[in-house]
Design a protein around this motif. Structure first.
Motif, PDB file in Angstrom:
ATOM      1  N   THR A   7       0.832  -1.199   0.000  1.00 20.97           N
ATOM      2  CA  THR A   7       0.000   0.000   0.000  1.00 20.97           C
ATOM      3  C   THR A   7       0.868   1.251   0.000  1.00 20.97           C
ATOM      4  OG1 THR A   7      -0.094   0.196   2.409  1.00 20.97           O
ATOM      5  CG2 THR A   7      -1.760  -1.229   1.359  1.00 20.97           C
ATOM      6  N   ALA A   8       0.241   2.381  -0.313  1.00 23.74           N
ATOM      7  CA  ALA A   8       0.959   3.655  -0.292  1.00 23.74           C
ATOM      8  C   ALA A   8       1.481   3.959   1.108  1.00 23.74           C
ATOM      9  CB  ALA A   8       0.054   4.783  -0.776  1.00 23.74           C
ATOM     10  N   LEU A  16      10.652   5.943   4.585  1.00 18.49           N
ATOM     11  CA  LEU A  16      11.167   6.798   5.664  1.00 18.49           C
ATOM     12  C   LEU A  16      12.218   6.085   6.502  1.00 18.49           C
ATOM     13  CD1 LEU A  16       7.859   8.579   6.752  1.00 18.49           C
ATOM     14  CD2 LEU A  16       9.824   9.610   5.587  1.00 18.49           C
ATOM     15  N   VAL A  17      12.063   4.784   6.680  1.00 17.10           N
ATOM     16  CA  VAL A  17      13.059   4.017   7.439  1.00 17.10           C
ATOM     17  C   VAL A  17      14.298   3.788   6.578  1.00 17.10           C
ATOM     18  CG1 VAL A  17      13.552   1.801   8.547  1.00 17.10           C
ATOM     19  CG2 VAL A  17      11.345   2.924   8.924  1.00 17.10           C
ATOM     20  N   ALA A  18      14.103   3.385   5.327  1.00 17.44           N
ATOM     21  CA  ALA A  18      15.226   3.020   4.457  1.00 17.44           C
ATOM     22  C   ALA A  18      16.064   4.219   4.029  1.00 17.44           C
ATOM     23  CB  ALA A  18      14.706   2.290   3.213  1.00 17.44           C
ATOM     24  N   TYR A  55      15.091  16.386   5.495  1.00 16.56           N
ATOM     25  CA  TYR A  55      14.890  17.010   4.198  1.00 16.56           C
ATOM     26  C   TYR A  55      14.564  15.912   3.201  1.00 16.56           C
ATOM     27  CZ  TYR A  55      16.810  21.012   6.550  1.00 16.56           C
ATOM     28  OH  TYR A  55      17.004  22.033   7.445  1.00 16.56           O
ATOM     29  N   LEU A  56      13.378  15.983   2.642  1.00 15.55           N
ATOM     30  CA  LEU A  56      12.881  14.913   1.793  1.00 15.55           C
ATOM     31  C   LEU A  56      13.558  14.911   0.428  1.00 15.55           C
ATOM     32  CD1 LEU A  56       9.103  15.291   2.644  1.00 15.55           C
ATOM     33  CD2 LEU A  56      10.689  13.579   3.528  1.00 15.55           C
ATOM     34  N   ASP A  57      14.024  13.753   0.038  1.00 20.18           N
ATOM     35  CA  ASP A  57      14.556  13.567  -1.304  1.00 20.18           C
ATOM     36  C   ASP A  57      13.370  13.334  -2.243  1.00 20.18           C
ATOM     37  OD1 ASP A  57      14.790  10.167  -1.689  1.00 20.18           O
ATOM     38  OD2 ASP A  57      14.263  11.078   0.218  1.00 20.18           O
ATOM     39  N   GLU A  58      13.633  13.218  -3.532  1.00 19.70           N
ATOM     40  CA  GLU A  58      12.555  13.069  -4.509  1.00 19.70           C
ATOM     41  C   GLU A  58      11.721  11.812  -4.267  1.00 19.70           C
ATOM     42  OE1 GLU A  58      11.929  12.852  -9.349  1.00 19.70           O
ATOM     43  OE2 GLU A  58      13.827  13.591  -8.543  1.00 19.70           O
ATOM     44  N   LEU A  59      12.374  10.710  -3.919  1.00 17.05           N
ATOM     45  CA  LEU A  59      11.660   9.457  -3.702  1.00 17.05           C
ATOM     46  C   LEU A  59      10.679   9.572  -2.536  1.00 17.05           C
ATOM     47  CD1 LEU A  59      11.190   6.394  -4.129  1.00 17.05           C
ATOM     48  CD2 LEU A  59      13.104   6.018  -2.557  1.00 17.05           C
ATOM     49  N   THR A  60      11.158   9.997  -1.371  1.00 17.31           N
ATOM     50  CA  THR A  60      10.262  10.061  -0.219  1.00 17.31           C
ATOM     51  C   THR A  60       9.233  11.178  -0.376  1.00 17.31           C
ATOM     52  OG1 THR A  60      11.979  11.248   1.000  1.00 17.31           O
ATOM     53  CG2 THR A  60      11.713   8.910   1.481  1.00 17.31           C
ATOM     54  N   ASP A  62       7.777  11.933  -3.232  1.00 20.87           N
ATOM     55  CA  ASP A  62       6.747  11.299  -4.064  1.00 20.87           C
ATOM     56  C   ASP A  62       5.910  10.313  -3.245  1.00 20.87           C
ATOM     57  OD1 ASP A  62       7.461  12.728  -6.318  1.00 20.87           O
ATOM     58  OD2 ASP A  62       8.681  11.107  -7.166  1.00 20.87           O
ATOM     59  N   LEU A  63       6.564   9.523  -2.390  1.00 18.82           N
ATOM     60  CA  LEU A  63       5.833   8.586  -1.538  1.00 18.82           C
ATOM     61  C   LEU A  63       4.882   9.331  -0.601  1.00 18.82           C
ATOM     62  CD1 LEU A  63       8.754   6.156  -0.610  1.00 18.82           C
ATOM     63  CD2 LEU A  63       6.854   5.680  -2.182  1.00 18.82           C
ATOM     64  N   LEU A  64       5.348  10.440  -0.066  1.00 22.54           N
ATOM     65  CA  LEU A  64       4.523  11.241   0.843  1.00 22.54           C
ATOM     66  C   LEU A  64       3.329  11.833   0.102  1.00 22.54           C
ATOM     67  CD1 LEU A  64       4.007  12.594   3.586  1.00 22.54           C
ATOM     68  CD2 LEU A  64       5.549  14.423   2.855  1.00 22.54           C
TER      69      LEU A  64
END
Length: 165
Positions: A7-8, A16-18, A55-60, A62-64
């Motif tokens: 799931t999303a 967030l953990v990885a 500070y959120l990278d592009e991957l996290t 997008d997940l957020l």
């Protein structure tokens, strides 16, 4: 790993953990007000410690965004302030956080412990630097913890502890 999360919400939890080495407890405690959408960052509140900014990278990022869209579609009128919700917590009047099991399940499905994934992320970063301040800033960890990871990543640079058993 993210492809194995169903799931999303689970993909965001794993991300967030990885990527940011958050603990499952920290992920469960995140509030909507901890998100700064304009600056792309999260505030991690740690009881008894200073807050930590992620500070959120592009991957996290997008997940957020994907999770926030799903959350607002599934529970548009919930008053629960937590970022992560389930069917039970979305309608719970006590504004309960997501259960421990709900944040454990995605890691069980992948076949890795969240704590091991977190430790691997910090160790991986420690292998690229010998600067404890960098680890402290990136992950919000204590100086002793940063040194523990640096000793593991660069054992030749440290002398044995003379008082260790």
């Amino acid at each position: 790993m993210l492809g194995q999360a169903h799931t999303a919400r689970d993909r965001l939890t794993v991300g967030l953990v990885a990527v940011h080495a958050l603990t499952r407890f920290e992920v469960r405690q995140l509030l909507l007000t901890d998100i700064d959408l304009t600056r792309g960052r999260l505030t991690i509140r740690r009881p008894g410690c200073l807050d930590h900014t992620v500070y959120l990278d592009e991957l996290t990022w997008d997940l957020l965004r994907t999770w926030l869209a799903e959350r607002s579609t599934r529970w548009p009128s919930t008053t629960n302030p937590h970022l992560l919700l389930s069917r039970q917590t979305a309608v719970n009047d006590s504004n309960a956080a997501l259960s421990d099991l709900a944040t454990k399940k995605p890691f069980m499905a992948i076949g890795v412990r969240a704590s091991a994934l977190r430790a691997d992320r910090i160790l991986g970063e420690a292998k690229h630097t010998a600067d404890p301040i960098h680890l402290i800033r990136v992950f919000g960890i204590a100086p002793n913890t940063a040194m523990h990871y640096l000793r593991a990543a660069h054992p030749a640079q440290f002398r044995p502890d003379p008082i260790a058993p």
